[in-house]
Design a protein around this motif. Structure first.
Motif: not given
Length: 159
Positions: A79-98, A110-118
């Motif tokens: 949802q983070m990747a989708q949300g930032v891509l929706t709000k940035t129409p000039e972008a082709d790719l969005a990458v999120s990390i949490t 502990d030490g776990v990350v999730l990287i998503a791309a839209a």
């Protein structure tokens, strides 16, 4: 050539504009890319959404999902990747990390990350993928650096 410079080179080769949604890295991904000359043509920006309320207000992440699963889950990363891509129409790719850098992370996180791309598609919904990764570094600062490198490695493998 360092990883950030390699990412900028790959973005230029593929003519891909990128935007980020960063939680645990607190903007380090964009900061490191910003050190590379010429990045302004390819980096649209980065939303640093460290707190849950910011994720919901800025990126339209579902508050109920955060309440039920925490902010460190596949759904929120997507949802983070989708949300930032929706709000940035000039972008082709969005990458999120949490993620969780500790020391008070829940068991198993502990030490776990999730990287998503839209990715923007010519028609239809975004193509979204997510990767769960376990960091090897100890300590918050070292984990932040490693997580930033993991984002760059993901971009290099997937562009």
């Amino acid at each position: 050539m360092n990883l950030a410079a390699q990412v900028v080179d790959r973005l230029a080769q593929s003519k891909c504009r990128v935007v980020f949604a960063e939680s645990c890295t607190c903007g380090m991904v964009a900061c490191e890319l910003g050190k590379v000359p010429g990045v302004s043509q390819w980096l649209c920006g980065s939303a640093v959404t460290y707190r849950n309320d910011t994720k919901t207000r800025w990126l339209d992440v579902d508050a109920d999902t955060i309440a039920q699963q925490t902010a460190v889950c596949e759904v929120v990363a997507k949802q983070m990747a989708q949300g930032v891509l929706t709000k940035t129409p000039e972008a082709d790719l969005a990458v999120s990390i949490t993620g969780h850098f500790g020391p008070a992370a829940p068991a198993g996180f502990d030490g776990v990350v999730l990287i998503a791309a839209a990715r923007r598609q010519s028609s239809g919904p975004f193509d979204v993928s997510v990767s769960r990764q376990q960091l090897t570094a100890k300590g918050r600062a070292d984990r932040q650096v490693e997580a930033t490198e993991r984002v760059f490695q993901w971009v290099l493998r997937n562009l």
